[in-house]
Design a protein around this motif. Sequence first.
Motif, short mmCIF file in Angstrom:
data_model
loop_
_atom_site.label_atom_id
_atom_site.label_comp_id
_atom_site.label_asym_id
_atom_site.label_seq_id
_atom_site.Cartn_x
_atom_site.Cartn_y
_atom_site.Cartn_z
N ALA A 127 11.92 3.85 -2.16
CA ALA A 127 10.70 4.70 -2.40
C ALA A 127 9.84 4.64 -1.29
O ALA A 127 8.62 5.04 -1.07
CB ALA A 127 9.76 3.76 -3.56
N GLY A 128 10.37 4.35 0.02
CA GLY A 128 9.87 4.34 1.26
C GLY A 128 9.03 3.23 1.58
O GLY A 128 8.11 3.26 2.56
N ASP A 129 9.13 2.02 0.88
CA ASP A 129 8.31 0.95 1.12
C ASP A 129 6.96 1.05 0.62
O ASP A 129 6.36 2.18 0.69
CB ASP A 129 8.00 0.36 2.68
N ILE A 130 5.98 -0.09 0.60
CA ILE A 130 4.59 -0.05 0.14
C ILE A 130 3.81 0.33 1.44
O ILE A 130 4.15 -0.08 2.54
CB ILE A 130 4.19 -1.47 -0.39
N THR A 131 2.69 1.27 1.12
CA THR A 131 1.87 1.81 2.19
C THR A 131 1.23 0.68 2.59
O THR A 131 0.88 -0.30 1.88
CB THR A 131 1.20 2.87 1.66
N ILE A 132 0.58 0.71 3.74
CA ILE A 132 -0.57 -0.10 4.21
C ILE A 132 -1.74 -0.35 3.42
O ILE A 132 -2.41 -1.52 3.27
CB ILE A 132 -1.14 0.17 5.68
N ASP A 133 -2.08 0.43 2.43
CA ASP A 133 -3.15 0.37 1.48
C ASP A 133 -2.43 -0.09 0.23
O ASP A 133 -3.53 -0.12 -0.64
CB ASP A 133 -3.67 1.83 1.46
N GLY A 134 -1.20 -0.65 -0.06
CA GLY A 134 -0.79 -1.03 -1.10
C GLY A 134 -0.89 -2.47 -1.32
O GLY A 134 -0.90 -3.51 -0.13
N ASN A 135 -1.22 -3.01 -2.50
CA ASN A 135 -1.65 -4.27 -2.78
C ASN A 135 -0.27 -5.14 -3.11
O ASN A 135 0.12 -4.97 -4.26
CB ASN A 135 -2.63 -4.56 -3.81
N LYS A 136 0.36 -5.98 -2.23
CA LYS A 136 1.61 -6.67 -2.27
C LYS A 136 1.16 -7.96 -2.98
O LYS A 136 2.22 -8.40 -3.69
CB LYS A 136 2.03 -6.95 -1.08
N LYS A 137 0.00 -8.03 -3.43
CA LYS A 137 -0.12 -9.63 -4.06
C LYS A 137 -0.20 -9.07 -5.49
O LYS A 137 -0.57 -9.99 -6.23
CB LYS A 137 -1.38 -10.04 -3.87
N ASP A 138 -0.23 -7.83 -5.95
CA ASP A 138 -0.57 -7.57 -7.23
C ASP A 138 0.36 -6.30 -7.95
O ASP A 138 -0.43 -5.15 -8.16
CB ASP A 138 -2.04 -7.21 -7.59
N VAL A 139 1.62 -6.54 -7.66
CA VAL A 139 2.39 -5.19 -8.11
C VAL A 139 2.52 -5.45 -9.51
O VAL A 139 3.00 -6.45 -10.24
CB VAL A 139 3.63 -5.40 -7.37
N LEU A 140 2.44 -4.55 -10.21
CA LEU A 140 2.82 -4.32 -11.83
C LEU A 140 4.30 -3.98 -12.22
O LEU A 140 4.88 -2.92 -11.59
CB LEU A 140 1.92 -3.56 -12.55
N LEU A 141 4.93 -4.71 -13.07
CA LEU A 141 6.22 -4.43 -13.47
C LEU A 141 6.31 -4.03 -14.90
O LEU A 141 5.66 -5.11 -15.73
CB LEU A 141 7.20 -5.53 -13.21
N MET A 142 6.66 -2.94 -15.25
CA MET A 142 6.64 -2.60 -16.92
C MET A 142 8.15 -2.90 -17.35
O MET A 142 9.12 -2.19 -16.85
CB MET A 142 5.89 -1.31 -17.14
N ARG A 143 8.19 -3.47 -18.20
CA ARG A 143 9.79 -3.48 -18.78
C ARG A 143 9.71 -3.57 -20.49
O ARG A 143 8.82 -3.91 -21.01
CB ARG A 143 10.19 -4.96 -18.43
N GLU A 144 10.60 -2.74 -20.65
CA GLU A 144 11.08 -2.77 -22.36
C GLU A 144 11.54 -4.07 -22.93
O GLU A 144 12.15 -4.81 -22.42
CB GLU A 144 12.04 -1.67 -22.55
N LEU A 145 11.09 -4.26 -24.29
CA LEU A 145 11.46 -5.28 -24.96
C LEU A 145 13.03 -5.02 -25.28
O LEU A 145 13.15 -4.06 -25.79
CB LEU A 145 10.69 -5.54 -26.07
N GLU A 146 13.70 -6.17 -25.34
CA GLU A 146 15.11 -6.07 -25.46
C GLU A 146 15.57 -5.68 -26.89
O GLU A 146 16.48 -4.97 -27.14
CB GLU A 146 15.77 -7.12 -25.19
N LYS A 147 14.66 -6.18 -27.89
CA LYS A 147 15.04 -5.97 -29.23
C LYS A 147 15.16 -4.63 -29.99
O LYS A 147 15.99 -4.08 -30.60
CB LYS A 147 14.24 -6.97 -30.20
N ASP A 148 14.16 -3.74 -29.32
CA ASP A 148 14.12 -2.53 -30.00
C ASP A 148 14.18 -1.47 -29.18
O ASP A 148 14.33 -0.46 -29.32
CB ASP A 148 12.81 -2.47 -30.88
N GLY A 149 13.80 -1.68 -27.72
CA GLY A 149 13.74 -0.45 -26.56
C GLY A 149 12.74 0.24 -26.66
O GLY A 149 12.36 1.09 -25.82
N TYR A 150 11.66 0.15 -27.41
CA TYR A 150 10.39 0.81 -27.75
C TYR A 150 9.12 -0.03 -27.06
O TYR A 150 8.23 0.67 -26.61
CB TYR A 150 10.40 1.19 -28.98
N GLY A 151 8.89 -1.02 -27.58
CA GLY A 151 7.84 -2.15 -27.05
C GLY A 151 8.12 -2.43 -25.65
O GLY A 151 9.13 -2.45 -25.08
N LYS A 152 7.02 -2.54 -24.82
CA LYS A 152 7.11 -2.83 -23.76
C LYS A 152 6.11 -3.94 -23.24
O LYS A 152 5.20 -4.19 -23.89
CB LYS A 152 6.59 -1.67 -22.68
#
Length: 268
Positions: free
Chosen positions: A181-206
Amino acid sequence: MQALAKEVYQNNWPKFIIVLTIFIFTSCGNLKDATYFNDVPQNYEFNAPVGVSEIKANDLLGISVNSINPEASEMFNLSLQSTFETTTASGQLSKLSGYLVDTEGYLKIPVLGSIKVAGMTKLELEDFLEKELVRRELLVEPSVKIRNLNFKVSVLGEVNSPTVITVPNEKISILEALARAGDITIDGNKKDVLLMRELEKDGYGKFMVRIDLTSDDILESPYYFLRSNDVIYVKPTKNKVDANTAAIRWIPVILSSLSLAILVITTR
Protein backbone atom coordinates in the motif's frame (compact mmCIF):
# COMPACT_ATOMS: atom_id res chain seq x y z
CA MET A 1 -3.52 56.80 8.82
CA GLN A 2 -0.21 55.66 7.32
CA ALA A 3 1.58 56.39 10.58
CA LEU A 4 -0.99 54.32 12.54
CA ALA A 5 -0.69 51.36 10.15
CA LYS A 6 3.12 51.49 10.34
CA GLU A 7 3.00 51.59 14.16
CA VAL A 8 0.64 48.56 14.28
CA TYR A 9 2.88 46.66 11.87
CA GLN A 10 6.05 47.44 13.82
CA ASN A 11 4.45 46.50 17.16
CA ASN A 12 2.78 43.25 16.06
CA TRP A 13 5.02 41.80 13.35
CA PRO A 14 7.65 40.45 15.81
CA LYS A 15 4.87 38.85 17.88
CA PHE A 16 3.50 37.18 14.78
CA ILE A 17 6.94 35.75 13.93
CA ILE A 18 7.31 34.39 17.48
CA VAL A 19 3.85 32.79 17.46
CA LEU A 20 4.41 31.26 14.01
CA THR A 21 7.77 29.83 15.12
CA ILE A 22 6.24 28.29 18.23
CA PHE A 23 3.44 26.79 16.12
CA ILE A 24 5.90 25.18 13.70
CA PHE A 25 8.08 23.65 16.40
CA THR A 26 5.21 22.40 18.55
CA SER A 27 3.79 20.54 15.55
CA CYS A 28 7.00 18.56 15.01
CA GLY A 29 6.61 14.84 15.82
CA ASN A 30 8.79 12.48 17.80
CA LEU A 31 11.21 10.46 15.65
CA LYS A 32 10.40 7.26 17.54
CA ASP A 33 6.74 7.67 16.69
CA ALA A 34 7.61 7.72 12.98
CA THR A 35 9.78 4.56 12.85
CA TYR A 36 9.11 0.85 13.23
CA PHE A 37 10.28 -1.48 16.03
CA ASN A 38 12.19 0.96 18.24
CA ASP A 39 12.72 -1.58 21.03
CA VAL A 40 14.11 -4.45 18.93
CA PRO A 41 17.43 -5.66 20.40
CA GLN A 42 20.43 -6.57 18.26
CA ASN A 43 20.34 -10.00 16.53
CA TYR A 44 16.71 -10.48 17.48
CA GLU A 45 15.04 -13.68 16.24
CA PHE A 46 11.28 -14.07 16.20
CA ASN A 47 8.75 -16.69 15.20
CA ALA A 48 5.33 -15.26 14.51
CA PRO A 49 2.50 -17.81 14.52
CA VAL A 50 0.93 -18.17 11.08
CA GLY A 51 -2.37 -19.41 12.43
CA VAL A 52 -4.84 -21.73 10.74
CA SER A 53 -7.94 -20.18 9.20
CA GLU A 54 -11.25 -21.98 9.19
CA ILE A 55 -13.40 -22.22 6.09
CA LYS A 56 -16.28 -19.74 6.12
CA ALA A 57 -19.39 -18.95 4.11
CA ASN A 58 -18.65 -17.28 0.75
CA ASP A 59 -15.13 -18.70 0.56
CA LEU A 60 -14.20 -19.68 -3.00
CA LEU A 61 -12.21 -22.91 -2.83
CA GLY A 62 -10.00 -24.36 -5.51
CA ILE A 63 -10.11 -28.17 -5.13
CA SER A 64 -7.63 -30.32 -6.98
CA VAL A 65 -8.19 -34.09 -6.93
CA ASN A 66 -5.62 -36.58 -8.23
CA SER A 67 -5.40 -40.37 -8.15
CA ILE A 68 -3.85 -43.30 -9.97
CA ASN A 69 -6.78 -43.02 -12.41
CA PRO A 70 -6.60 -39.45 -13.87
CA GLU A 71 -9.78 -39.92 -15.93
CA ALA A 72 -11.83 -40.77 -12.84
CA SER A 73 -10.42 -37.73 -11.04
CA GLU A 74 -11.41 -35.26 -13.75
CA MET A 75 -15.07 -35.11 -12.76
CA PHE A 76 -14.13 -33.61 -9.39
CA ASN A 77 -11.82 -31.04 -10.96
CA LEU A 78 -14.16 -29.73 -13.66
CA SER A 79 -17.81 -30.46 -12.94
CA LEU A 80 -20.15 -28.01 -11.21
CA GLN A 81 -17.44 -25.43 -10.61
CA SER A 82 -18.49 -21.78 -10.53
CA THR A 83 -16.74 -18.90 -12.26
CA PHE A 84 -16.56 -15.49 -10.58
CA GLU A 85 -15.07 -12.14 -11.48
CA THR A 86 -12.89 -10.32 -8.96
CA THR A 87 -10.97 -7.06 -9.03
CA THR A 88 -7.21 -7.16 -8.55
CA ALA A 89 -5.18 -4.51 -6.72
CA SER A 90 -4.44 -2.83 -10.07
CA GLY A 91 -8.17 -2.53 -10.80
CA GLN A 92 -8.23 -5.23 -13.49
CA LEU A 93 -10.94 -7.88 -13.64
CA SER A 94 -9.81 -11.45 -13.07
CA LYS A 95 -11.87 -14.64 -13.41
CA LEU A 96 -11.69 -17.34 -10.75
CA SER A 97 -13.15 -20.82 -11.00
CA GLY A 98 -13.80 -22.87 -7.92
CA TYR A 99 -16.30 -24.25 -5.45
CA LEU A 100 -18.27 -21.58 -3.57
CA VAL A 101 -19.20 -22.21 0.06
CA ASP A 102 -22.84 -21.15 0.36
CA THR A 103 -24.29 -18.88 3.04
CA GLU A 104 -25.15 -21.92 5.19
CA GLY A 105 -21.57 -23.19 5.07
CA TYR A 106 -22.17 -26.07 2.64
CA LEU A 107 -20.15 -27.13 -0.39
CA LYS A 108 -21.65 -29.09 -3.29
CA ILE A 109 -19.24 -31.63 -4.77
CA PRO A 110 -20.06 -34.06 -7.61
CA VAL A 111 -21.23 -37.49 -6.41
CA LEU A 112 -20.38 -36.61 -2.80
CA GLY A 113 -23.25 -34.11 -2.59
CA SER A 114 -23.56 -31.26 -0.06
CA ILE A 115 -20.96 -31.23 2.69
CA LYS A 116 -20.91 -28.96 5.73
CA VAL A 117 -17.45 -27.40 5.50
CA ALA A 118 -17.76 -24.15 7.48
CA GLY A 119 -15.62 -24.40 10.61
CA MET A 120 -13.23 -26.93 9.09
CA THR A 121 -9.66 -26.09 8.17
CA LYS A 122 -8.37 -26.81 4.68
CA LEU A 123 -6.29 -29.74 5.99
CA GLU A 124 -9.32 -31.20 7.73
CA LEU A 125 -11.40 -30.94 4.56
CA GLU A 126 -8.62 -32.46 2.45
CA ASP A 127 -8.40 -35.41 4.82
CA PHE A 128 -12.20 -35.80 4.92
CA LEU A 129 -12.54 -35.80 1.12
CA GLU A 130 -9.72 -38.31 0.63
CA LYS A 131 -11.27 -40.72 3.13
CA GLU A 132 -14.75 -40.21 1.68
CA LEU A 133 -13.55 -40.93 -1.88
CA VAL A 134 -11.93 -44.14 -0.68
CA ARG A 135 -14.91 -45.16 1.48
CA ARG A 136 -17.29 -44.80 -1.44
CA GLU A 137 -14.83 -46.59 -3.74
CA LEU A 138 -14.80 -43.65 -6.14
CA LEU A 139 -11.01 -43.29 -6.40
CA VAL A 140 -7.94 -45.29 -5.50
CA GLU A 141 -5.26 -43.51 -3.46
CA PRO A 142 -6.75 -40.04 -3.97
CA SER A 143 -4.83 -36.87 -3.18
CA VAL A 144 -6.82 -33.69 -2.49
CA LYS A 145 -5.37 -30.16 -2.33
CA ILE A 146 -7.43 -27.09 -1.45
CA ARG A 147 -6.72 -23.37 -1.87
CA ASN A 148 -8.68 -20.28 -0.88
CA LEU A 149 -9.03 -18.42 -4.18
CA ASN A 150 -10.57 -15.20 -2.83
CA PHE A 151 -8.02 -14.53 -0.09
CA LYS A 152 -7.70 -10.74 0.13
CA VAL A 153 -6.84 -7.98 2.62
CA SER A 154 -7.62 -4.24 2.57
CA VAL A 155 -5.38 -1.36 3.66
CA LEU A 156 -6.96 2.04 4.35
CA GLY A 157 -6.18 5.37 6.02
CA GLU A 158 -2.81 7.10 6.21
CA VAL A 159 -0.97 5.05 3.59
CA ASN A 160 0.35 6.27 0.27
CA SER A 161 -1.82 3.94 -1.84
CA PRO A 162 -4.92 2.53 -0.11
CA THR A 163 -5.71 -0.76 -1.80
CA VAL A 164 -7.30 -4.21 -1.73
CA ILE A 165 -4.62 -6.89 -2.06
CA THR A 166 -5.29 -10.35 -3.48
CA VAL A 167 -3.02 -13.03 -2.01
CA PRO A 168 -2.69 -16.13 -4.22
CA ASN A 169 -0.34 -17.94 -1.82
CA GLU A 170 -2.63 -17.25 1.18
CA LYS A 171 0.20 -15.88 3.32
CA ILE A 172 0.93 -12.20 3.90
CA SER A 173 2.26 -10.27 6.88
CA ILE A 174 1.01 -6.89 8.05
CA LEU A 175 4.36 -5.39 6.99
CA GLU A 176 4.06 -6.76 3.44
CA ALA A 177 0.49 -5.48 3.19
CA LEU A 178 1.59 -1.99 4.27
CA ALA A 179 4.49 -2.15 1.80
CA ARG A 180 2.10 -3.00 -1.05
CA ALA A 181 0.00 0.00 0.00
CA GLY A 182 3.03 2.28 -0.37
CA ASP A 183 3.91 2.28 3.38
CA ILE A 184 2.48 4.49 6.11
CA THR A 185 2.73 8.21 5.42
CA ILE A 186 4.68 10.53 7.73
CA ASP A 187 1.28 11.57 9.14
CA GLY A 188 0.24 7.98 9.95
CA ASN A 189 0.08 6.84 13.56
CA LYS A 190 2.27 3.71 13.77
CA LYS A 191 1.46 3.33 17.46
CA ASP A 192 -2.28 2.87 16.92
CA VAL A 193 -3.00 0.81 13.79
CA LEU A 194 -6.41 -0.87 13.75
CA LEU A 195 -6.87 -4.42 12.46
CA MET A 196 -10.43 -5.60 11.75
CA ARG A 197 -10.84 -9.38 11.51
CA GLU A 198 -13.79 -11.69 10.94
CA LEU A 199 -14.84 -14.11 13.64
CA GLU A 200 -13.94 -17.64 12.54
CA LYS A 201 -17.19 -19.33 13.51
CA ASP A 202 -19.70 -17.53 11.30
CA GLY A 203 -17.78 -15.24 8.96
CA TYR A 204 -20.12 -12.32 9.71
CA GLY A 205 -19.16 -11.01 13.14
CA LYS A 206 -15.97 -8.95 13.39
CA PHE A 207 -13.58 -7.77 16.08
CA MET A 208 -10.85 -5.11 16.13
CA VAL A 209 -7.42 -4.95 17.77
CA ARG A 210 -4.99 -2.05 18.12
CA ILE A 211 -1.40 -2.68 17.00
CA ASP A 212 1.71 -0.72 17.95
CA LEU A 213 4.18 -1.02 15.06
CA THR A 214 6.87 0.89 16.96
CA SER A 215 7.16 -2.06 19.36
CA ASP A 216 8.60 -5.51 18.65
CA ASP A 217 5.55 -7.19 20.25
CA ILE A 218 3.88 -7.44 16.83
CA LEU A 219 6.67 -9.71 15.56
CA GLU A 220 5.43 -12.60 17.71
CA SER A 221 1.77 -11.61 17.67
CA PRO A 222 -1.05 -13.69 16.13
CA TYR A 223 -1.81 -10.56 14.10
CA TYR A 224 1.58 -10.38 12.36
CA PHE A 225 0.33 -12.70 9.60
CA LEU A 226 -3.00 -11.61 8.16
CA ARG A 227 -6.06 -13.67 7.35
CA SER A 228 -8.52 -13.45 4.49
CA ASN A 229 -10.74 -10.34 4.60
CA ASP A 230 -8.60 -8.59 7.22
CA VAL A 231 -8.85 -4.79 7.07
CA ILE A 232 -5.97 -2.55 8.21
CA TYR A 233 -6.74 1.07 9.05
CA VAL A 234 -3.89 3.50 9.77
CA LYS A 235 -5.07 6.44 11.84
CA PRO A 236 -3.62 9.95 11.42
CA THR A 237 -1.30 11.27 14.13
CA LYS A 238 -2.54 13.79 16.67
CA ASN A 239 -0.02 16.25 15.20
CA LYS A 240 -1.74 16.07 11.80
CA VAL A 241 -5.20 16.53 13.29
CA ASP A 242 -3.96 19.41 15.44
CA ALA A 243 -2.08 20.96 12.52
CA ASN A 244 -5.15 20.84 10.28
CA THR A 245 -7.28 22.35 13.03
CA ALA A 246 -4.66 24.99 13.81
CA ALA A 247 -4.23 25.83 10.14
CA ILE A 248 -7.93 26.57 9.84
CA ARG A 249 -7.80 28.63 13.01
CA TRP A 250 -4.71 30.60 11.96
CA ILE A 251 -5.71 31.35 8.37
CA PRO A 252 -7.56 34.60 9.27
CA VAL A 253 -4.62 35.73 11.45
CA ILE A 254 -2.08 35.02 8.72
CA LEU A 255 -4.15 36.72 6.02
CA SER A 256 -4.69 39.77 8.23
CA SER A 257 -0.98 39.98 9.02
CA LEU A 258 -0.02 39.66 5.35
CA SER A 259 -2.57 42.31 4.39
CA LEU A 260 -1.15 44.62 7.04
CA ALA A 261 2.40 44.00 5.83
CA ILE A 262 1.43 44.69 2.20
CA LEU A 263 -0.37 47.86 3.26
CA VAL A 264 2.69 49.16 5.09
CA ILE A 265 5.05 48.29 2.22
CA THR A 266 2.87 49.87 -0.47
CA THR A 267 2.33 53.08 1.52
CA ARG A 268 6.03 53.76 2.09
